[in-house]
Write a protein that holds these residues in place. Structure first.
Motif, PDB file in Angstrom:
ATOM      1  N   LYS A   1       0.822  -1.205   0.000  1.00 11.10           N
ATOM      2  CA  LYS A   1       0.000   0.000   0.000  1.00 11.10           C
ATOM      3  C   LYS A   1       0.857   1.256   0.000  1.00 11.10           C
ATOM      4  CE  LYS A   1      -4.094  -1.887   2.323  1.00 11.10           C
ATOM      5  NZ  LYS A   1      -4.979  -1.785   3.500  1.00 11.10           N
ATOM      6  N   VAL A   2       1.918   1.245   0.785  1.00  8.23           N
ATOM      7  CA  VAL A   2       2.805   2.413   0.849  1.00  8.23           C
ATOM      8  C   VAL A   2       3.415   2.696  -0.520  1.00  8.23           C
ATOM      9  CG1 VAL A   2       4.987   3.264   1.793  1.00  8.23           C
ATOM     10  CG2 VAL A   2       3.315   2.190   3.302  1.00  8.23           C
ATOM     11  N   ASN A   3       3.877   1.651  -1.216  1.00  7.53           N
ATOM     12  CA  ASN A   3       4.486   1.823  -2.538  1.00  7.53           C
ATOM     13  C   ASN A   3       3.499   2.407  -3.543  1.00  7.53           C
ATOM     14  OD1 ASN A   3       6.976   0.848  -1.757  1.00  7.53           O
ATOM     15  ND2 ASN A   3       6.557  -1.247  -2.410  1.00  7.53           N
ATOM     16  N   ILE A   4       2.280   1.885  -3.539  1.00  8.63           N
ATOM     17  CA  ILE A   4       1.284   2.344  -4.501  1.00  8.63           C
ATOM     18  C   ILE A   4       0.846   3.772  -4.199  1.00  8.63           C
ATOM     19  CG2 ILE A   4      -1.113   1.998  -5.226  1.00  8.63           C
ATOM     20  CD1 ILE A   4      -0.524  -1.002  -5.212  1.00  8.63           C
ATOM     21  N   ARG A   5       0.659   4.080  -2.913  1.00  8.21           N
ATOM     22  CA  ARG A   5       0.270   5.441  -2.554  1.00  8.21           C
ATOM     23  C   ARG A   5       1.342   6.449  -2.945  1.00  8.21           C
ATOM     24  NH1 ARG A   5      -1.599   3.501   3.346  1.00  8.21           N
ATOM     25  NH2 ARG A   5      -3.733   2.814   2.855  1.00  8.21           N
ATOM     26  N   GLN A   6       2.604   6.084  -2.743  1.00  5.76           N
ATOM     27  CA  GLN A   6       3.694   6.985  -3.109  1.00  5.76           C
ATOM     28  C   GLN A   6       3.707   7.249  -4.613  1.00  5.76           C
ATOM     29  OE1 GLN A   6       5.871   8.771  -1.152  1.00  5.76           O
ATOM     30  NE2 GLN A   6       6.328   9.696  -3.139  1.00  5.76           N
ATOM     31  N   PHE A   7       3.482   6.193  -5.401  1.00 12.89           N
ATOM     32  CA  PHE A   7       3.465   6.345  -6.855  1.00 12.89           C
ATOM     33  C   PHE A   7       2.301   7.235  -7.287  1.00 12.89           C
ATOM     34  CE2 PHE A   7       2.154   4.734 -11.108  1.00 12.89           C
ATOM     35  CZ  PHE A   7       3.272   5.163 -11.811  1.00 12.89           C
ATOM     36  N   LEU A   8       1.115   7.008  -6.724  1.00 14.79           N
ATOM     37  CA  LEU A   8      -0.048   7.812  -7.080  1.00 14.79           C
ATOM     38  C   LEU A   8       0.135   9.267  -6.665  1.00 14.79           C
ATOM     39  CD1 LEU A   8      -2.926   5.341  -6.115  1.00 14.79           C
ATOM     40  CD2 LEU A   8      -2.024   5.831  -8.395  1.00 14.79           C
ATOM     41  N   ARG A   9       0.773   9.480  -5.518  1.00 15.40           N
ATOM     42  CA  ARG A   9       1.053  10.849  -5.065  1.00 15.40           C
ATOM     43  C   ARG A   9       2.002  11.544  -6.043  1.00 15.40           C
ATOM     44  NH1 ARG A   9       3.083   9.585  -0.506  1.00 15.40           N
ATOM     45  NH2 ARG A   9       1.078   9.246   0.492  1.00 15.40           N
ATOM     46  N   THR A  10       2.980  10.798  -6.541  1.00 17.73           N
ATOM     47  CA  THR A  10       3.921  11.348  -7.515  1.00 17.73           C
ATOM     48  C   THR A  10       3.210  11.701  -8.818  1.00 17.73           C
ATOM     49  OG1 THR A  10       5.776  10.086  -6.583  1.00 17.73           O
ATOM     50  CG2 THR A  10       6.030  10.877  -8.839  1.00 17.73           C
ATOM     51  N   LEU A  11       2.332  10.816  -9.281  1.00 20.47           N
ATOM     52  CA  LEU A  11       1.584  11.080 -10.505  1.00 20.47           C
ATOM     53  C   LEU A  11       0.769  12.370 -10.386  1.00 20.47           C
ATOM     54  CD1 LEU A  11       0.141   7.580 -11.527  1.00 20.47           C
ATOM     55  CD2 LEU A  11       1.995   8.827 -12.638  1.00 20.47           C
ATOM     56  N   ASN A  12       0.146  12.561  -9.249  1.00 17.43           N
ATOM     57  CA  ASN A  12      -0.720  13.719  -9.054  1.00 17.43           C
ATOM     58  C   ASN A  12       0.075  15.000  -8.821  1.00 17.43           C
ATOM     59  OD1 ASN A  12      -2.454  15.208  -6.464  1.00 17.43           O
ATOM     60  ND2 ASN A  12      -3.394  15.057  -8.472  1.00 17.43           N
ATOM     61  N   GLN A  13       1.026  14.967  -7.909  1.00 20.48           N
ATOM     62  CA  GLN A  13       1.714  16.184  -7.499  1.00 20.48           C
ATOM     63  C   GLN A  13       2.846  16.582  -8.440  1.00 20.48           C
ATOM     64  OE1 GLN A  13       2.875  15.621  -3.390  1.00 20.48           O
ATOM     65  NE2 GLN A  13       0.767  15.406  -2.686  1.00 20.48           N
ATOM     66  N   ASP A  14       3.581  15.606  -8.969  1.00 19.49           N
ATOM     67  CA  ASP A  14       4.729  15.922  -9.818  1.00 19.49           C
ATOM     68  C   ASP A  14       4.382  15.958 -11.304  1.00 19.49           C
ATOM     69  OD1 ASP A  14       6.087  15.930  -7.455  1.00 19.49           O
ATOM     70  OD2 ASP A  14       7.134  14.033  -7.770  1.00 19.49           O
ATOM     71  N   PHE A  15       3.427  15.114 -11.734  1.00 17.60           N
ATOM     72  CA  PHE A  15       3.091  15.041 -13.146  1.00 17.60           C
ATOM     73  C   PHE A  15       1.725  15.659 -13.470  1.00 17.60           C
ATOM     74  CE2 PHE A  15       6.167  11.665 -12.434  1.00 17.60           C
ATOM     75  CZ  PHE A  15       7.046  11.852 -13.481  1.00 17.60           C
ATOM     76  N   GLY A  16       1.008  16.119 -12.439  1.00 22.23           N
ATOM     77  CA  GLY A  16      -0.242  16.829 -12.661  1.00 22.23           C
ATOM     78  C   GLY A  16      -1.392  15.971 -13.149  1.00 22.23           C
ATOM     79  N   LYS A  17      -1.337  14.654 -12.924  1.00 20.65           N
ATOM     80  CA  LYS A  17      -2.419  13.782 -13.372  1.00 20.65           C
ATOM     81  C   LYS A  17      -3.648  13.941 -12.464  1.00 20.65           C
ATOM     82  CE  LYS A  17       0.273  12.042 -16.522  1.00 20.65           C
ATOM     83  NZ  LYS A  17       0.116  12.427 -17.952  1.00 20.65           N
ATOM     84  N   THR A  18      -4.805  13.886 -13.085  1.00 22.35           N
ATOM     85  CA  THR A  18      -6.065  13.956 -12.345  1.00 22.35           C
ATOM     86  C   THR A  18      -6.438  12.553 -11.885  1.00 22.35           C
ATOM     87  OG1 THR A  18      -6.755  15.768 -13.784  1.00 22.35           O
ATOM     88  CG2 THR A  18      -8.454  14.741 -12.435  1.00 22.35           C
ATOM     89  N   ILE A  19      -6.835  12.419 -10.611  1.00 23.18           N
ATOM     90  CA  ILE A  19      -7.144  11.102 -10.047  1.00 23.18           C
ATOM     91  C   ILE A  19      -8.532  11.113  -9.415  1.00 23.18           C
ATOM     92  CG2 ILE A  19      -6.525   9.433  -8.241  1.00 23.18           C
ATOM     93  CD1 ILE A  19      -3.612  10.128  -8.699  1.00 23.18           C
ATOM     94  N   LEU A  20      -9.326  10.107  -9.754  1.00 18.58           N
ATOM     95  CA  LEU A  20     -10.602   9.867  -9.077  1.00 18.58           C
ATOM     96  C   LEU A  20     -10.518   8.485  -8.461  1.00 18.58           C
ATOM     97  CD1 LEU A  20     -13.438  10.971  -8.447  1.00 18.58           C
ATOM     98  CD2 LEU A  20     -14.265   9.785 -10.472  1.00 18.58           C
ATOM     99  N   LEU A  21     -10.632   8.428  -7.146  1.00 13.92           N
ATOM    100  CA  LEU A  21     -10.340   7.207  -6.388  1.00 13.92           C
ATOM    101  C   LEU A  21     -11.546   6.758  -5.584  1.00 13.92           C
ATOM    102  CD1 LEU A  21      -8.345   5.168  -4.924  1.00 13.92           C
ATOM    103  CD2 LEU A  21      -7.826   7.062  -3.374  1.00 13.92           C
ATOM    104  N   THR A  22     -11.956   5.503  -5.767  1.00  9.68           N
ATOM    105  CA  THR A  22     -12.950   4.903  -4.872  1.00  9.68           C
ATOM    106  C   THR A  22     -12.240   3.850  -4.030  1.00  9.68           C
ATOM    107  OG1 THR A  22     -13.667   3.009  -6.220  1.00  9.68           O
ATOM    108  CG2 THR A  22     -14.643   5.141  -6.706  1.00  9.68           C
ATOM    109  N   THR A  23     -12.533   3.821  -2.754  1.00  7.56           N
ATOM    110  CA  THR A  23     -11.860   2.882  -1.858  1.00  7.56           C
ATOM    111  C   THR A  23     -12.620   2.777  -0.546  1.00  7.56           C
ATOM    112  OG1 THR A  23      -9.750   2.402  -0.731  1.00  7.56           O
ATOM    113  CG2 THR A  23     -10.398   4.716  -0.919  1.00  7.56           C
ATOM    114  N   HIS A  24     -12.399   1.658   0.147  1.00  4.07           N
ATOM    115  CA  HIS A  24     -12.888   1.511   1.518  1.00  4.07           C
ATOM    116  C   HIS A  24     -11.760   1.730   2.523  1.00  4.07           C
ATOM    117  CE1 HIS A  24     -16.412  -0.518  -0.336  1.00  4.07           C
ATOM    118  NE2 HIS A  24     -17.024  -0.047   0.730  1.00  4.07           N
ATOM    119  N   ASP A  25     -10.544   1.936   2.016  1.00  8.01           N
ATOM    120  CA  ASP A  25      -9.395   2.181   2.886  1.00  8.01           C
ATOM    121  C   ASP A  25      -9.280   3.683   3.103  1.00  8.01           C
ATOM    122  OD1 ASP A  25      -6.841   2.539   4.029  1.00  8.01           O
ATOM    123  OD2 ASP A  25      -6.144   0.655   3.155  1.00  8.01           O
ATOM    124  N   MET A  26      -9.652   4.140   4.284  1.00  2.26           N
ATOM    125  CA  MET A  26      -9.688   5.559   4.547  1.00  2.26           C
ATOM    126  C   MET A  26      -8.300   6.194   4.568  1.00  2.26           C
ATOM    127  SD  MET A  26     -12.820   6.254   4.562  1.00  2.26           S
ATOM    128  CE  MET A  26     -13.155   4.906   3.444  1.00  2.26           C
TER     129      MET A  26
END
Length: 329
Positions: A190-215
């Protein structure tokens, strides 16, 4: 980047008849049961936002995602993704979005991971140079090299999810839809995936829409949250505003330097409605306070009359508890 206008989806399922000759009777007289999965929701997501889309099971989250990506057609309403209708302009629309469903893989089950990427690159007309550049980047961020030659069916759940996210980003889409991307994963994955998604959003400006039960996913990745319940959008705003609206108490641990005295008539004093003492041990007093009604400085002023304060630690309610309380209200 995303615009949904009065989005509505109704599912129609046949009613199964019982008794003798039920199959024959169903052929000539069929009844249907109608279920409203999404009930006229409207929202906008701006370019570069990271938005959490949450709610209880059966609320309509996955149905909404499938309509936004063109997998399902809405019964009524309109969808625009990057200025395109994903149902009418499907070929153009899919080039600017990536989709990851936690329960399903878009990789070829019996092929090595690298072969799946070769096929996807051909499907999206990604040049060999762009494919290699992106995969080298993803390999570094997601540690893809450790299972590069491994057939997809032999990957662990965490490895497959990392490979799926890289596959969704191979054609460099502007928008990424994620449906339960960390379901069933261990803490390290989970830590690895969250870090990658954070990089995509903050560094590369990608738009993310996320559904999850993990708060934790929501709190660590999203700057905005939308809550859906029974097919209706019931909240759209920031996490702090949602906490404030619910008014769940903040837990506060006050450590005193030396002796302290909690007034015996505390529950009869003028400020008794602002907080309550939940426990005392040695040099520490635990209280709960609704910080929409009382400021931290006011709490410190009152508690400071009990003794000399050495340290204060504050703990906000878990976001999952916030959502549970909101859904029940």
């Amino acid at each position: 980047m995303i615009e949904a206008r009065n989005l509505y989806k109704e599912f129609k399922t046949p009613v199964v008849r019982e008794g003798r000759f039920s199959g024959i009777r169903t052929l000539f007289s069929r009844e249907y049961r109608h279920k409203e999965a999404v009930c006229g929701i409207s929202f906008q997501v701006e370019r570069g936002e990271s938005v959490g889309y949450i709610g209880p099971n059966g609320a309509g989250k996955s149905t909404t995602i499938k309509m936004l990506t063109g997998i399902l057609h809405p019964t009524s309403g309109e969808v625009s993704v990057g200025g395109l209708n994903p149902h009418k302009d499907r070929r153009k629309a899919v080039r600017q979005l990536g989709v990851v469903f936690g329960q399903r893989s878009q990789l070829w089950w019996d092929l090595p991971v690298k072969d799946s990427y070769d096929i996807l690159a051909q499907m999206y007309d990604v040049s060999p140079a762009d494919k290699n550049q992106r995969l080298n980047q993803f390999a570094e961020l997601l540690d893809l090299n450790e299972f590069w030659e491994t057939p997809v069916r032999k990957l662990s759940l965490g490895q497959r999810m990392r490979a799926d996210i890289a596959a969704a980003m191979l054609h460099d889409p502007e928008l990424l839809f994620l449906d339960e991307p960390t379901i069933g994963l261990d803490v390290h994955a989970k830590v690895n995936i969250r870090q990658f998604l954070r990089t995509l959003n903050q560094d590369f400006g990608k738009t993310i829409l996320l559904t999850t039960h993990d708060m934790d996913d929501i709190e660590q990745l999203c700057n905005r949250v939308m809550v859906i319940d029974h097919g209706q959008l019931t909240y759209d705003g920031t996490i702090p505003s949602l906490r404030e609206m619910i008014g769940l108490p903040t837990s506060i641990r006050i450590k005193f330097r030396g002796a302290y005295h909690v007034p015996e008539d505390l529950d009869r004093r003028a400020h008794s409605h602002l907080f309550r003492v939940t426990g005392m041990e040695d040099d520490t007093v635990m209280i709960e306070a609704n910080r929409t009604e009382v400021s931290t400085m006011e709490i410190i002023r009152i508690v400071g009359t009990w003794g000399e304060i050495d340290d204060i630690a504050m703990e906000e309610p878990e976001f999952e508890e916030v959502i549970r309380s909101y859904s029940a209200s």
